[in-house]
Design a protein around this motif. Structure first.
Motif: not given
Length: 375
Positions: A30-55
Motif C-alpha cells: 500500500x503506497x499512495x502518493x507521499x506514503x510510498x515507504x513500503x514500496x521504497x523498501x521493496x524496490x531498494x531490496x531488489x535493486x541493491x542486489x543488481x545495480x552498482x549503486x543504489x540510494x
C-alpha cells in the motif's frame, strides 16, 4: 498470523515471467502518493542486489545506477513511479468511521463498497468504503453518485476511541485492496490495483536483472519515483540532480478497447505504445525515431499513443540540465485508477524488449532534434 493478501496457491506455484513475479510482490503493498515507504523498501531490496549503486534521496525516489561496460559513454534515465492513487484519513467520526481525503485522481463512481487498507504506524487494517444497503435506497439515491467527501471507511470500530486504539491517526494513508490474479484461464491478462505504475517498476527491475552479469552499453539511471500521481514531483527532483543524455518514462496508459468505446486507439495485447503526446510532454522526435527503430530491430509490435488526459514522468525529466531528449513508452491498461486495473503480460514483455533494444542502439543513436544542412 496468516497473510490475508497472499495470492491463491495456484497463482503462486505456477512458473511466472520475471516481470509478473515482481509485479505480484509490488501490488501487495500500500503506497499512495507521499506514503510510498513500503514500496521504497521493496524496490531498494531488489535493486541493491543488481545495480552498482543504489540510494534513496530525500524525496523518497529510489535511484539505481547500472554503469556501462566502459566509461565516458552516454547516460540514460529510465523512470517508473511507485506511488498509487488513494486517500488519507481526514476525520475519525465519533462512531469510529473514517472520512477520506483523495490523493490523486480516483473516480467517485467506483468508490462505494470497495475494500481498502488503512496503513497505520503499526500495521494495516482492513476496511470497507460504506454504501447504503440496497433495501434502504430511495429513488434519488439510485440516480446519484455519492461525492467522495461524503464517503466513509468502516473498520469495525464502535467509537473514535476504538479506532484510535487500533492505531488510526489523521493523515494515515489508505489504498485499495488487491492481489495480482490472472483473468479467465491462461489468458496472460492480470488484474490488480496499482498496476499503474507498479507494472512499470516491475519491468525496470526485470531489465536490471538482464544486466546483472553483462553491463549495458550505456550507463542507466533507473529512477523509481514518488508522487507522480500528484504532479510528477519525484521526477522533478531527479531532473534537478542527475545528468543524462536522454530520458524515458515507462508508464501505463488508458486502453479504450472495451464495449463502451467505438474504434479503439489503444488495446491490450497490441504491444507497447510509443508516446507521441500528452498534456505533460510532446515526445522528442529523436526519441520517437529511436524507439521506432528499436521496435523494428526487435520485431516488436508498436502502438501510437496520443492522449491529452494523461501525464508521465517524462514531462518533468525533459527539463534535466538545460533540457534533454525525452519520451515515454506506455503500456495499455484497462480500468485505470481503479482496484481492478487489467494489463496483458505480452505488452509488459514487449516493453521490456523495446527498452532493451533501444539501449543497445543508444551509443550510436542520433539524438539531434533535427539534422541541419551544413550548406
Amino acid at each position: 498470523m496468516p497473510d490475508t493478501n497472499m495470492p491463491p496457491a495456484s497463482d503462486r506455484d505456477r512458473s511466472e515471467l520475471p516481470v509478473i513475479a515482481h509485479l505480484r510482490q509490488l501490488v501487495r503493498l500500500t503506497g499512495p502518493s507521499g506514503s510510498e515507504e513500503d514500496i521504497v523498501r521493496a524496490v531498494h531490496r531488489v535493486a541493491s542486489t543488481l545495480a552498482d549503486h543504489v540510494e534513496v534521496d530525500a524525496f523518497g525516489n529510489v535511484i539505481a545506477v547500472r554503469r556501462a561496460h566502459s566509461e565516458g559513454g552516454r547516460r540514460l534515465i529510465l523512470a517508473a513511479h511507485m506511488d498509487e492513487v488513494g486517500f488519507r484519513v481526514r476525520q475519525i467520526t465519533p462512531h469510529g468511521f473514517l472520512r477520506l481525503e483523495k490523493v490523486g485522481g480516483t473516480d467517485d463512481r467506483i468508490l462505494p463498497a470497495q475494500r481498502v487498507w488503512v496503513r497505520t504506524q503499526q500495521s494495516r487494517l482492513l476496511g470497507v468504503i460504506g454504501t447504503k444497503s440496497a433495501h434502504l435506497l430511495t429513488e434519488a439515491d439510485r440516480q446519484r453518485v455519492v461525492p467522495s467527501p461524503e464517503l466513509y471507511v468502516d473498520i469495525g470500530a464502535r467509537s473514535a476511541d476504538d479506532a484510535i486504539g487500533m492505531g488510526v491517526n489523521l493523515g494515515d494513508p489508505v489504498g485499495f485492496v488487491g492481489v495480482l490474479t490472472e483473468l479467465g484461464l491462461g489468458t496472460g491478462r492480470y488484474t490488480a490495483h496499482a498496476v499503474d505504475d507498479r507494472a512499470g517498476c516491475a519491468v525496470l527491475l526485470a531489465l536490471l536483472e538482464r544486466y546483472q552479469d553483462s553491463p549495458p552499453p550505456v550507463t542507466i539511471v533507473f529512477a523509481f519515483t514518488v508522487q507522480e500521481e500528484v504532479g510528477l514531483r519525484g521526477a522533478q527532483a531527479i531532473a534537478n540532480t542527475y545528468e543524462a543524455d536522454v530520458a524515458l518514462a515507462l508508464d501505463m496508459t488508458a486502453a479504450d478497447d472495451t464495449p463502451e468505446f467505438g474504434p479503439c486507439h489503444l488495446q491490450l495485447g497490441g504491444g507497447p505504445a510509443l508516446k507521441v503526446m500528452d498534456f505533460s510532454t510532446l515526445a522528442h522526435p529523436a526519441v520517437r525515431r529511436g524507439l521506432s527503430a528499436a521496435a523494428d530491430a526487435g520485431g516488436i509490435a508498436l502502438q501510437q499513443e496520443l492522449l491529452r488526459g494523461i501525464g508521465t514522468d517524462a514531462g518533468a525529466l525533459q527539463y534535466t540540465g538545460r533540457g534533454i531528449p525525452a519520451g515515454a513508452v506506455s503500456v495499455a491498461n484497462r480500468y485505470t485508477h481503479s482496484p481492478v486495473e487489467v494489463v496483458d503480460e505480452r505488452d509488459l514483455t514487449g516493453a521490456l524488449e523495446l527498452l532493451h533494444h533501444f539501449i543497445q542502439r543508444l551509443p550510436d543513436m542520433d539524438l539531434r532534434f533535427v539534422a541541419l544542412d551544413d550548406a
